[in-house]
Design a protein around this motif. Structure first.
Motif, PDB file in Angstrom:
ATOM      1  N   MET A   1      22.438  66.075  24.870  1.00  0.00           N
ATOM      2  CA  MET A   1      22.679  67.094  23.858  1.00  0.00           C
ATOM      3  C   MET A   1      23.101  68.393  24.547  1.00  0.00           C
ATOM      4  O   MET A   1      22.490  68.812  25.520  1.00  0.00           O
ATOM      5  N   ALA A   2      24.148  69.006  24.042  1.00  0.00           N
ATOM      6  CA  ALA A   2      24.661  70.232  24.633  1.00  0.00           C
ATOM      7  C   ALA A   2      23.665  71.372  24.451  1.00  0.00           C
ATOM      8  O   ALA A   2      23.004  71.488  23.429  1.00  0.00           O
ATOM      9  N   THR A   3      23.547  72.205  25.473  1.00  0.00           N
ATOM     10  CA  THR A   3      22.673  73.363  25.387  1.00  0.00           C
ATOM     11  C   THR A   3      23.305  74.419  24.494  1.00  0.00           C
ATOM     12  O   THR A   3      24.508  74.360  24.193  1.00  0.00           O
ATOM     13  N   LEU A   4      22.495  75.412  24.089  1.00  0.00           N
ATOM     14  CA  LEU A   4      23.026  76.482  23.255  1.00  0.00           C
ATOM     15  C   LEU A   4      24.152  77.235  23.956  1.00  0.00           C
ATOM     16  O   LEU A   4      25.205  77.476  23.341  1.00  0.00           O
ATOM     17  N   PRO A   5      24.022  77.622  25.251  1.00  0.00           N
ATOM     18  CA  PRO A   5      25.153  78.276  25.918  1.00  0.00           C
ATOM     19  C   PRO A   5      26.403  77.404  25.956  1.00  0.00           C
ATOM     20  O   PRO A   5      27.509  77.914  25.802  1.00  0.00           O
ATOM     21  N   GLN A   6      26.222  76.089  26.161  1.00  0.00           N
ATOM     22  CA  GLN A   6      27.388  75.213  26.190  1.00  0.00           C
ATOM     23  C   GLN A   6      28.066  75.162  24.830  1.00  0.00           C
ATOM     24  O   GLN A   6      29.299  75.182  24.728  1.00  0.00           O
ATOM     25  N   ARG A   7      27.262  75.132  23.751  1.00  0.00           N
ATOM     26  CA  ARG A   7      27.851  75.112  22.405  1.00  0.00           C
ATOM     27  C   ARG A   7      28.577  76.422  22.117  1.00  0.00           C
ATOM     28  O   ARG A   7      29.643  76.426  21.492  1.00  0.00           O
ATOM     29  N   ILE A   8      27.998  77.543  22.587  1.00  0.00           N
ATOM     30  CA  ILE A   8      28.668  78.829  22.389  1.00  0.00           C
ATOM     31  C   ILE A   8      29.979  78.877  23.164  1.00  0.00           C
ATOM     32  O   ILE A   8      31.015  79.317  22.646  1.00  0.00           O
ATOM     33  N   ALA A   9      29.944  78.409  24.415  1.00  0.00           N
ATOM     34  CA  ALA A   9      31.165  78.399  25.227  1.00  0.00           C
ATOM     35  C   ALA A   9      32.233  77.520  24.593  1.00  0.00           C
ATOM     36  O   ALA A   9      33.416  77.882  24.543  1.00  0.00           O
ATOM     37  N   ASP A  10      31.827  76.356  24.087  1.00  0.00           N
ATOM     38  CA  ASP A  10      32.786  75.459  23.426  1.00  0.00           C
ATOM     39  C   ASP A  10      33.351  76.114  22.171  1.00  0.00           C
ATOM     40  O   ASP A  10      34.554  76.019  21.891  1.00  0.00           O
ATOM     41  N   GLU A  11      32.493  76.770  21.408  1.00  0.00           N
ATOM     42  CA  GLU A  11      32.922  77.428  20.178  1.00  0.00           C
ATOM     43  C   GLU A  11      33.926  78.536  20.468  1.00  0.00           C
ATOM     44  O   GLU A  11      34.902  78.714  19.743  1.00  0.00           O
ATOM     45  N   MET A  12      33.689  79.273  21.555  1.00  0.00           N
ATOM     46  CA  MET A  12      34.531  80.422  21.892  1.00  0.00           C
ATOM     47  C   MET A  12      35.699  80.048  22.787  1.00  0.00           C
ATOM     48  O   MET A  12      36.590  80.872  23.022  1.00  0.00           O
ATOM     49  N   GLY A  13      35.726  78.816  23.286  1.00  0.00           N
ATOM     50  CA  GLY A  13      36.808  78.407  24.171  1.00  0.00           C
ATOM     51  C   GLY A  13      36.758  79.122  25.511  1.00  0.00           C
ATOM     52  O   GLY A  13      37.795  79.503  26.068  1.00  0.00           O
ATOM     53  N   THR A  14      35.535  79.305  26.045  1.00  0.00           N
ATOM     54  CA  THR A  14      35.372  80.019  27.313  1.00  0.00           C
ATOM     55  C   THR A  14      34.781  79.091  28.366  1.00  0.00           C
ATOM     56  O   THR A  14      34.292  78.002  28.061  1.00  0.00           O
ATOM     57  N   ARG A  15      34.846  79.545  29.597  1.00  0.00           N
ATOM     58  CA  ARG A  15      34.345  78.717  30.696  1.00  0.00           C
ATOM     59  C   ARG A  15      32.821  78.704  30.762  1.00  0.00           C
ATOM     60  O   ARG A  15      32.232  77.763  31.290  1.00  0.00           O
ATOM     61  N   SER A  16      32.186  79.765  30.272  1.00  0.00           N
ATOM     62  CA  SER A  16      30.727  79.828  30.375  1.00  0.00           C
ATOM     63  C   SER A  16      30.171  80.795  29.340  1.00  0.00           C
ATOM     64  O   SER A  16      30.898  81.601  28.753  1.00  0.00           O
ATOM     65  N   ALA A  17      28.871  80.675  29.126  1.00  0.00           N
ATOM     66  CA  ALA A  17      28.151  81.575  28.226  1.00  0.00           C
ATOM     67  C   ALA A  17      26.765  81.824  28.808  1.00  0.00           C
ATOM     68  O   ALA A  17      26.223  80.985  29.533  1.00  0.00           O
ATOM     69  N   LEU A  18      26.212  82.982  28.484  1.00  0.00           N
ATOM     70  CA  LEU A  18      24.936  83.388  29.056  1.00  0.00           C
ATOM     71  C   LEU A  18      24.057  84.020  27.986  1.00  0.00           C
ATOM     72  O   LEU A  18      24.521  84.828  27.185  1.00  0.00           O
ATOM     73  N   ILE A  19      22.782  83.622  27.952  1.00  0.00           N
ATOM     74  CA  ILE A  19      21.770  84.284  27.125  1.00  0.00           C
ATOM     75  C   ILE A  19      20.633  84.645  28.065  1.00  0.00           C
ATOM     76  O   ILE A  19      20.035  83.771  28.696  1.00  0.00           O
ATOM     77  N   GLN A  20      20.337  85.928  28.174  1.00  0.00           N
ATOM     78  CA  GLN A  20      19.332  86.364  29.134  1.00  0.00           C
ATOM     79  C   GLN A  20      18.506  87.499  28.548  1.00  0.00           C
ATOM     80  O   GLN A  20      19.030  88.392  27.888  1.00  0.00           O
ATOM     81  N   ALA A  21      17.183  87.441  28.791  1.00  0.00           N
ATOM     82  CA  ALA A  21      16.279  88.486  28.327  1.00  0.00           C
ATOM     83  C   ALA A  21      15.498  89.026  29.519  1.00  0.00           C
ATOM     84  O   ALA A  21      15.069  88.266  30.386  1.00  0.00           O
ATOM     85  N   TRP A  22      15.334  90.345  29.538  1.00  0.00           N
ATOM     86  CA  TRP A  22      14.585  91.017  30.585  1.00  0.00           C
ATOM     87  C   TRP A  22      13.314  91.604  30.008  1.00  0.00           C
ATOM     88  O   TRP A  22      13.338  92.188  28.920  1.00  0.00           O
ATOM     89  N   GLY A  23      12.216  91.478  30.722  1.00  0.00           N
ATOM     90  CA  GLY A  23      10.978  92.104  30.299  1.00  0.00           C
ATOM     91  C   GLY A  23      10.990  93.593  30.580  1.00  0.00           C
ATOM     92  O   GLY A  23      11.869  94.104  31.288  1.00  0.00           O
ATOM     93  N   ARG A  24       9.993  94.284  30.078  1.00  0.00           N
ATOM     94  CA  ARG A  24       9.927  95.727  30.274  1.00  0.00           C
ATOM     95  C   ARG A  24       9.724  96.097  31.742  1.00  0.00           C
ATOM     96  O   ARG A  24      10.018  97.219  32.149  1.00  0.00           O
TER      97      ARG A  24
END
Length: 346
Positions: A1-24
């Motif tokens: 099953m494709a990961t969320l970043p992979q689905r976003i990249a496929d949807e947008m037609g891009t080579r990669s996608a990133l979701i990142q969160a930083w703590g305080r």
């Protein structure tokens, strides 16, 4: 099953996608990527300080940009200018990467200092157009809602874990029942009594007393929560091994849903219970001794013999006890004393 970043990249037609969160504290709390920033790249990004050269992060998370939606990196630095930066030449090119364009945004959350979502293209690929921006804005909305829900569940889980830990540290057995009377929580002491076959049983998702007669009273108290003004019950219980217990049934209602809490305490009447009666109801020392005797099942004649006073004096003291506690029967007095929690007197 494709990961969320992979689905976003496929949807947008891009080579990669990133979701990142930083703590305080600056730590990375969440990182999902389909290819951009391998583990080795991320190590160099943080350890060698390339994060301080990342002008895209400045674009996404600058106070003027945070929570303002998505934007194209080329709106702030051209692909040609990016190609001349140390960030591109000493970081991307070092790993054989020619990523030269970014489309994304930064968002703040109560549990995270910032969340970034972005897609990337090569430096020689066509620039992102307005259609890409519109679609990425929609995707960012879905991701931020998902993150808010995640943080709410995280907060609820921490609250639940803290509450459970507090209940487990209590000496009494505590069992929470839902609207149908089924157990939805039992603390460590309740499980201990069940496993040792003492006083209560949690078999079949129900709480029962091992004494059939006293279990009938427990089930009646549990059922009373459905009645308007149902007040539950509190009574003494003797287990098979001669151990005495005190049972409290407390109706609970929240959001229109009724349930109840069953508390099982050691039934030994604390030595200072007479003092508590004096503090709570204004009984005299002599009246508190009479009240304790009644709670233990002694008759007026037995009390007179034990206390070395006349039966008339005991009857007078009993009347005063009833007046001060606003009850009229010995059984009610026993119930009152059984219902007092085992806390130290002030």
């Amino acid at each position: 099953m494709a990961t969320l970043p992979q689905r976003i990249a496929d949807e947008m037609g891009t080579r990669s996608a990133l979701i990142q969160a930083w703590g305080r504290d600056g730590s990375v709390r969440l990182l999902h990527s389909n290819s951009y920033y391998s583990d080795e790249m991320l190590h160099h990004y943080v350890v060698e300080g390339f994060n301080r050269l990342d002008h895209w992060a400045e674009v996404l998370f600058h106070p003027d940009r945070l929570n303002k939606g998505v934007a194209r990196s080329t709106e702030f630095i051209s692909a040609e200018a990016h190609q001349k930066t140390d960030f591109y030449n000493e970081f991307f090119r070092r790993f054989g990467d020619d990523t030269g364009q970014c489309l994304g945004g930064g968002f703040s959350f109560p549990q995270d200092s910032a969340l970034g979502i972005a897609v990337h293209r090569g430096i020689d690929e066509p620039e992102f157009d307005t259609n890409h921006v519109t679609r990425m804005q929609e995707i960012a909305g879905h991701v931020t809602r998902m993150m808010r829900a995640r943080d709410q569940m995280h907060g609820a889980r921490l609250h639940s874990e803290l509450l459970e830990a507090s209940l487990d540290n209590m000496g009494a057995a505590i069992v929470m029942l839902d609207a149908s009377g089924k157990v939805n929580f039992a603390n460590a002491k309740a499980h201990e009594l069940d496993e040792r076959s003492e006083c209560i049983s949690l078999a079949g998702g129900r709480v029962m007393l091992r004494s059939s007669r006293e279990n009938q009273r427990l089930q009646a108290a549990i059922a009373s929560r459905h009645r308007v003004g149902g007040s539950g019950d509190a009574f003494a219980c003797c287990a098979d091994r001669g151990q005495s217990w005190r049972i409290h049934v407390l109706p609970c209602q929240r959001g229109g849903v009724s349930g109840c809490m069953v508390i099982v305490e050691n039934g030994d009447i604390p030595l200072d219970m007479g003092r508590r009666l004096q503090l709570l109801y204004g009984l005299s020392p002599a009246e508190s001794r009479v009240a304790m005797g009644i709670a233990e099942g002694q008759s007026a004649a037995e009390l007179a013999s034990t206390l070395l006073v006349s039966p008339a004096t005991v009857r007078t003291q009993i009347r005063h006890v009833f007046e001060k506690t606003q009850i009229s029967k010995a059984t009610q007095l026993s119930r009152l004393i059984a219902s007092l929690p085992q806390v130290s007197a002030v």
